[in-house]
Design an enzyme around this catalytic site. Structure first.
Site, PDB file in Angstrom:
ATOM      1  N   LYS A 187      -7.203   1.758  -3.272  1.00 57.40           N
ATOM      2  CA  LYS A 187      -7.247   1.182  -1.523  1.00 57.40           C
ATOM      3  C   LYS A 187      -6.857   2.308  -0.603  1.00 57.40           C
ATOM      4  O   LYS A 187      -7.427   2.139   0.523  1.00 57.40           O
ATOM      5  CB  LYS A 187      -5.098   0.779  -1.972  1.00 57.40           C
ATOM      6  CG  LYS A 187      -4.668  -0.126  -0.108  1.00 57.40           C
ATOM      7  CD  LYS A 187      -5.976  -0.673   0.409  1.00 57.40           C
ATOM      8  CE  LYS A 187      -5.215  -1.525   1.248  1.00 57.40           C
ATOM      9  NZ  LYS A 187      -4.259  -2.476   1.568  1.00 57.40           N
ATOM     10  N   THR A 227       0.909  -1.055   0.278  1.00 55.48           N
ATOM     11  CA  THR A 227      -0.424   0.288  -0.010  1.00 55.48           C
ATOM     12  C   THR A 227       0.585   1.280   0.305  1.00 55.48           C
ATOM     13  O   THR A 227       1.876   1.338   0.877  1.00 55.48           O
ATOM     14  CB  THR A 227      -0.874  -0.236   1.441  1.00 55.48           C
ATOM     15  OG1 THR A 227      -1.804  -1.119   1.200  1.00 55.48           O
ATOM     16  CG2 THR A 227      -1.614   1.326   0.988  1.00 55.48           C
TER      17      THR A 227
END
Length: 294
Positions: free
Chosen positions: A173, A98
Site C-alpha cells: 500500500k 492503511t
C-alpha cells in the site's frame, strides 16, 4: 454450510460500503464503532450492534478493522479491551486500515502467541471501489490461512493478492500511495493547463485518459476536479497520514522519495488552509489558490 460470523469495526466512507457488501454476500455481521450513529443504516439492514470490542470479539469468527490512524489500530488491538486479548483461538483478525508495516508485524506476532490468525490487508479504489465491491486488496499474512478467508475478501474486492508475510500488505500500500502522490500533482496540473489553454478539460480527458497518461486518478478524480466536487472519497487528512508513513518507511529502507515529499508538502498546506476533510482531488483548490496569489 453456514458462513462465519464477521465482526466489523469502522464504518466510515470506505468501511460502511465494505460492511454492506459483506452482508449482501450472506455473511452475518456484528458491528462496533465509536459513533453508533454511523452504523445506524447497517443496523437497520440487519447488522448486529455490539456495545464494545470484547463483546464483538467474543461473538466473531473473523474480525475486520478499518479505522483512521495507526494509533486507532493500536487502541483497537491492544490492551485488556482490545481484540487480541478477547478474540478466541483459531479466530482471524484482518486490519484493512492503511497503517504502519511495523505495526502490522507486531499485531501478527502477538496474534500468533494466542493462536489467532492475523492479516494486514489495506485497500485501494476509493469510495467508488468500496461501494461497487471492486477494491484492490493487498494482503500480508500466512499463506496457509489465506485461501480459507479469500471468499471474505472477494465480497469486497476484485483484485486480491497475497503479497507475502505480515507487513507485506502495508508495504504494498505504501508503494501504491507513493505512485498516487506524485500522480495527483500531475492530474491537477494537466487539468489546469487544459483550462488555461482555452480547452474543454472534459474533452481533453477523453483523449488523455486512454493514452500513456491514463490512471485511476485521472479517470475518477479528474472529472470531480473539473466539476468542483471536493467531497471525500478519500480524505486529505488520511492521505497525509499515509504519505507520512510512506516517508518514514522509505527512510528506513534508505530510498529517496522527493516526489512524495513534495506532494505531502502541498497537501499539508491544503489541510492548513481548511481542506483536511475534503477529498484528495481538492489539491486542485490549492493550485487555484497559488494561481490567484501569483
Amino acid at each position: 454450510m453456514n458462513k462465519p460470523m464477521i465482526g466489523f469495526i469502522g464504518t466510515g466512507v470506505m468501511g460502511k460500503s465494505m460492511a454492506r457488501n459483506l452482508m449482501q454476500a450472506g455473511y452475518p455481521l456484528s458491528l462496533f464503532t465509536r459513533t453508533k450513529e454511523k452504523a445506524v443504516e447497517l443496523i437497520e439492514d440487519g447488522a448486529r450492534w455490539c456495545e464494545d470490542i470484547p463483546s464483538l470479539a467474543a461473538a466473531s469468527d473473523i474480525i475486520i478493522t478499518i479505522v483512521g490512524y495507526p494509533k486507532d489500530v493500536e487502541e483497537v488491538y491492544f490492551g485488556e479491551n482490545g481484540l487480541l486479548h478477547n478474540a478466541g483461538p483459531a479466530s482471524t483478525v484482518i486490519d484493512m486500515t492503511t497503517s504502519s508495516p511495523d505495526l502490522a508485524k507486531t499485531i501478527a506476532n502477538k496474534a500468533k502467541e494466542k493462536d489467532i490468525h492475523a492479516f494486514d490487508a489495506p485497500v485501494s479504489g476509493g469510495d467508488v471501489g468500496a461501494r461497487n465491491g471492486k477494491l484492490t486488496i493487498m494482503v500480508g499474512g500466512e499463506a496457509d490461512a489465506f485461501e480459507s478467508i479469500k471468499p471474505v475478501f472477494e465480497a469486497m474486492g476484485e483484485n486480491i493478492v497475497l503479497q507475502g508475510e505480515a507487513g507485506a500488505g502495508q508495504h504494498t500500500k505504501m508503494s501504491n500511495q507513493i505512485a498516487i502522490a506524485s500522480g495527483m500533482m500531475g492530474v491537477t496540473e494537466a487539468i489546469l493547463y487544459a483550462e488555461k489553454a482555452g480547452l474543454n478539460p472534459k474533452t481533453v480527458l477523453k483523449s488523455i485518459e486512454f493514452g500513456a497518461a491514463g490512471s485511476w486518478s485521472l479517470s475518477n478524480l479528474g472529472p470531480r476536479m473539473i466539476d468542483g466536487n471536493f467531497d471525500p472519497g478519500f480524505y486529505v487528512k488520511h492521505f497525509i497520514k499515509d504519505m507520512q508513513i510512506a516517508i518514514e518507511s522509505a527512510e528506513k529502507l534508505d530510498i529517496p522519495v522527493p516526489g512524495l515529499k513534495l506532494a505531502k508538502q502541498l497537501y499539508d498546506q491544503l489541510a492548513e488552509a481548511g481542506g483536511e476533510n475534503n477529498g484528495t482531488q481538492a489539491l486542485y483548490k490549492y493550485y487555484e489558490l497559488i494561481k490567484a496569489e501569483a
